[in-house]
Scaffold this active site. Structure first.
Site, PDB file in Angstrom:
ATOM      1  N   SER A   1       0.737  -1.235  -0.013  1.00 26.60           N
ATOM      2  CA  SER A   1      -0.044  -0.098   0.166  1.00 26.60           C
ATOM      3  C   SER A   1       0.743   1.277  -0.032  1.00 26.60           C
ATOM      4  O   SER A   1       0.246   2.279  -0.150  1.00 26.60           O
ATOM      5  CB  SER A   1      -0.766   0.034   1.380  1.00 26.60           C
ATOM      6  OG  SER A   1      -0.303  -0.088   2.474  1.00 26.60           O
TER       7      SER A   1
ATOM      8  N   THR B   1      -2.440  -6.427  -0.494  1.00 29.39           N
ATOM      9  CA  THR B   1      -3.142  -5.616   0.410  1.00 29.39           C
ATOM     10  C   THR B   1      -4.577  -5.898   0.296  1.00 29.39           C
ATOM     11  O   THR B   1      -4.920  -5.964  -0.815  1.00 29.39           O
ATOM     12  CB  THR B   1      -2.797  -4.276   0.552  1.00 29.39           C
ATOM     13  OG1 THR B   1      -3.132  -3.774  -0.627  1.00 29.39           O
ATOM     14  CG2 THR B   1      -1.238  -4.006   0.869  1.00 29.39           C
TER      15      THR B   1
ATOM     16  N   ASP C   1     -23.707  -0.829   9.305  1.00 29.43           N
ATOM     17  CA  ASP C   1     -23.211  -1.122   7.811  1.00 29.43           C
ATOM     18  C   ASP C   1     -24.143  -0.731   6.809  1.00 29.43           C
ATOM     19  O   ASP C   1     -24.775  -1.767   6.115  1.00 29.43           O
ATOM     20  CB  ASP C   1     -22.578  -2.607   7.504  1.00 29.43           C
ATOM     21  CG  ASP C   1     -21.673  -2.657   6.425  1.00 29.43           C
ATOM     22  OD1 ASP C   1     -21.810  -1.955   5.357  1.00 29.43           O
ATOM     23  OD2 ASP C   1     -21.053  -3.723   6.512  1.00 29.43           O
TER      24      ASP C   1
ATOM     25  N   ARG D   1      -8.487   2.585   8.309  1.00 29.72           N
ATOM     26  CA  ARG D   1      -7.832   3.607   7.323  1.00 29.72           C
ATOM     27  C   ARG D   1      -7.669   5.051   8.261  1.00 29.72           C
ATOM     28  O   ARG D   1      -8.538   5.083   9.308  1.00 29.72           O
ATOM     29  CB  ARG D   1      -8.455   3.956   6.084  1.00 29.72           C
ATOM     30  CG  ARG D   1      -8.229   2.737   5.189  1.00 29.72           C
ATOM     31  CD  ARG D   1      -6.847   2.808   4.723  1.00 29.72           C
ATOM     32  NE  ARG D   1      -6.739   1.808   3.476  1.00 29.72           N
ATOM     33  CZ  ARG D   1      -6.272   0.629   3.703  1.00 29.72           C
ATOM     34  NH1 ARG D   1      -6.015   0.406   4.797  1.00 29.72           N
ATOM     35  NH2 ARG D   1      -5.713  -0.204   2.591  1.00 29.72           N
TER      36      ARG D   1
ATOM     37  N   ASP E   1      -4.181   2.137  15.372  1.00 31.66           N
ATOM     38  CA  ASP E   1      -3.155   1.262  14.404  1.00 31.66           C
ATOM     39  C   ASP E   1      -2.921   2.073  12.879  1.00 31.66           C
ATOM     40  O   ASP E   1      -1.757   2.065  12.463  1.00 31.66           O
ATOM     41  CB  ASP E   1      -3.437  -0.076  14.140  1.00 31.66           C
ATOM     42  CG  ASP E   1      -2.243  -0.886  13.262  1.00 31.66           C
ATOM     43  OD1 ASP E   1      -1.240  -0.963  13.523  1.00 31.66           O
ATOM     44  OD2 ASP E   1      -2.784  -1.135  12.116  1.00 31.66           O
TER      45      ASP E   1
ATOM     46  N   GLU F   1      -0.065   8.858   7.427  1.00 34.95           N
ATOM     47  CA  GLU F   1       1.166   8.318   7.709  1.00 34.95           C
ATOM     48  C   GLU F   1       1.992   8.410   6.367  1.00 34.95           C
ATOM     49  O   GLU F   1       1.438   8.750   5.353  1.00 34.95           O
ATOM     50  CB  GLU F   1       0.639   6.754   7.541  1.00 34.95           C
ATOM     51  CG  GLU F   1      -0.318   6.218   8.671  1.00 34.95           C
ATOM     52  CD  GLU F   1      -0.771   4.885   8.515  1.00 34.95           C
ATOM     53  OE1 GLU F   1      -0.169   4.165   7.378  1.00 34.95           O
ATOM     54  OE2 GLU F   1      -1.802   4.326   9.238  1.00 34.95           O
TER      55      GLU F   1
ATOM     56  N   HIS G   1       0.604   0.771  12.110  1.00 31.66           N
ATOM     57  CA  HIS G   1      -0.031   0.185  11.018  1.00 31.66           C
ATOM     58  C   HIS G   1       0.332  -1.385  10.588  1.00 31.66           C
ATOM     59  O   HIS G   1       0.768  -1.621   9.353  1.00 31.66           O
ATOM     60  CB  HIS G   1       0.022   0.963   9.796  1.00 31.66           C
ATOM     61  CG  HIS G   1      -1.104   0.835   8.645  1.00 31.66           C
ATOM     62  ND1 HIS G   1      -1.488   1.746   7.488  1.00 31.66           N
ATOM     63  CD2 HIS G   1      -1.711  -0.409   8.411  1.00 31.66           C
ATOM     64  CE1 HIS G   1      -2.663   1.215   6.815  1.00 31.66           C
ATOM     65  NE2 HIS G   1      -2.953  -0.043   7.264  1.00 31.66           N
TER      66      HIS G   1
ATOM     67  N   GLY H   1      -2.482  -5.926  10.206  1.00 30.62           N
ATOM     68  CA  GLY H   1      -2.798  -6.959   9.255  1.00 30.62           C
ATOM     69  C   GLY H   1      -1.568  -8.037   9.025  1.00 30.62           C
ATOM     70  O   GLY H   1      -1.467  -8.451   7.867  1.00 30.62           O
TER      71      GLY H   1
END
Length: 403
Positions: free
Chosen positions: A47, A68, A148, A239, A263, A268, A285, A288
């Site tokens: 990413s 990613t 959602d 994000r 995170d 960034e 970050h 994952g």
């Protein structure tokens, strides 16, 4: 002439599974420049590489694979214009992010002396990652509130849900992660106001979008945080710009929230020192970045490469982590209500990761590149637990011993 491929050298397992007969050039992300990719047929990235006109115009690139889950680093409009096919790896790290979130919840719970039944968890976004967080939280006995709106709108607009899912299949489109459970889950989905009124912990799992019916840029803003009636803990592992940094700093100072686990950071790798100074847990970050998340990202990328160029997939099986050296975890001596929390903390040392970030926040990206990828609960066999706790540990993914 063999295919020329430029590969981010920091993606683990990629070289192990690379098909024979290609010319693979492994470069640090900072060296993946327009000059470096000019005569490449394909890029295999993560990413931090922004695939846009500035990088790609005039190049020979026909394929981009990103190891990613997200793809906001790919200028999809330009790729369509230039005839470049691109793929990401949806869901590749979902179990890893769920592990991070449950470990963060474990840290909060032990700090406050909370059993799972004492927590009301608000989950914003129930795709690959949020759906897994929901499944684990529900199995542990937490009360869950789901938000959602795109998924709910799709469900409500298609009374014949199974036919709709078959239509997605026929078009080659992915089904929502919780698609099969939606008939029984629909009542667990609430309006945002309801979630904010009751949740004691809120975790975000949405893509970063600025347009459309449900934009997520600065979703967690001043109004959101001031409407949270239970002074919840906030977890952001999706994000960075989903959270308005300045608003969160003010909310922490004003005790509108009890604390934050961050995170993913706005801006960034240049993160806000004011927020880092205030978070309960802050990491660079890496949610994952389990060994399996990394391996799955590499595997999906390699499959897309092989499919696109009609290459043999035989070597892909080599792209996997080694077994964990010490897989046994003995929880005898822990109080039963603490066992799920202690087990999660054993898999991921968040305080140690945070100490490194606090010490040198300017090395954010280097810490990501050189991060020691953890193993997931599925790699551990848990012993010393009563029968009453075994279902909870199994739901978290652990192998449960009867001894």
């Amino acid at each position: 002439m063999s295919l020329r491929i430029v590969v981010d050298s920091s993606i683990p397992y990629m070289a192990d599974g690379m098909p024979l007969g290609v010319e693979a050039h492994y470069l640090p992300s900072g060296e993946i420049t327009a000059a470096a990719v000019a005569d490449a047929d394909a890029l295999m990235i993560r990413s931090v590489t922004h695939c846009d006109r500035a990088l790609l115009e005039g190049s020979a690139v026909r394929l981009i694979t990103s190891a990613t889950a997200g793809f906001d680093h790919i200028d999809t409009n330009y790729c369509r214009e230039a005839g470049i096919r691109w793929y990401n790896a949806p869901g590749c790290n979902a179990a890893s992010v769920a592990q991070y979130v449950l470990t963060a919840i474990a840290s909060i719970a032990l700090k406050q002396g909370l059993a799972p039944k004492d927590i009301t968890l608000g989950i914003i976004g129930t795709g690959h990652t949020g759906g897994r967080v929901y499944q684990r939280a529900k199995a542990l006995g937490m009360r869950t509130l789901l938000y959602d709106p795109p998924l709910v709108a799709a469900y409500d607009e298609h009374p014949d849900w199974q036919s709709y899912l078959k239509e997605l299949d026929s078009k080659g489109l992915p089904r929502p992660y919780l698609a099969e459970a939606m008939p029984s889950l629909r009542d667990s989905y609430v309006e945002l106001e309801t979630l904010l009124s009751s949740a004691t912990i809120i975790t975000c799992h949405v893509p970063l979008t600025k347009g459309g019916a449900y934009p997520t840029y600065h979703l967690v803003n001043e109004a959101f945080l001031r409407s949270a009636q239970q002074r919840p803990w906030l977890i952001n592992a999706c994000r960075g710009a989903v959270v308005d940094t300045a608003a969160l700093v003010r909310a922490i100072d004003d005790k509108a929230v009890s604390g934050a686990v961050i995170d993913c950071w706005e801006g960034e790798p240049h993160i806000a020192q004011a927020l880092l100074d205030r978070v309960f847990i802050g990491t660079p970050h890496i949610a994952g970045f389990s060994v399996h998340g990394k391996a799955q990202g590499a595997v999906q990328s390699l499959r897309h490469l092989c499919d696109f160029f009609d290459l043999s997939e035989e070597r892909i099986a080599l792209a996997h982590p080694r077994p964990l050296a010490e897989p046994t975890l003995d929880l005898s001596g822990c109080e039963p209500w603490q066992m799920p929390w202690r087990a999660m903390l054993h898999t991921l040392d968040l305080p140690a990761i945070m100490r490194r970030l606090v010490a040198t926040p300017d090395t954010f990206e280097q810490q990501r590149v050189h991060y020691q990828h953890p193993y997931e609960p599925r790699d551990y066999t848990v012993r010393g637990i009563p029968a009453s706790v075994r279902p909870a540990l199994a739901a978290l993914g652990f192998v449960v011993s009867n001894n």
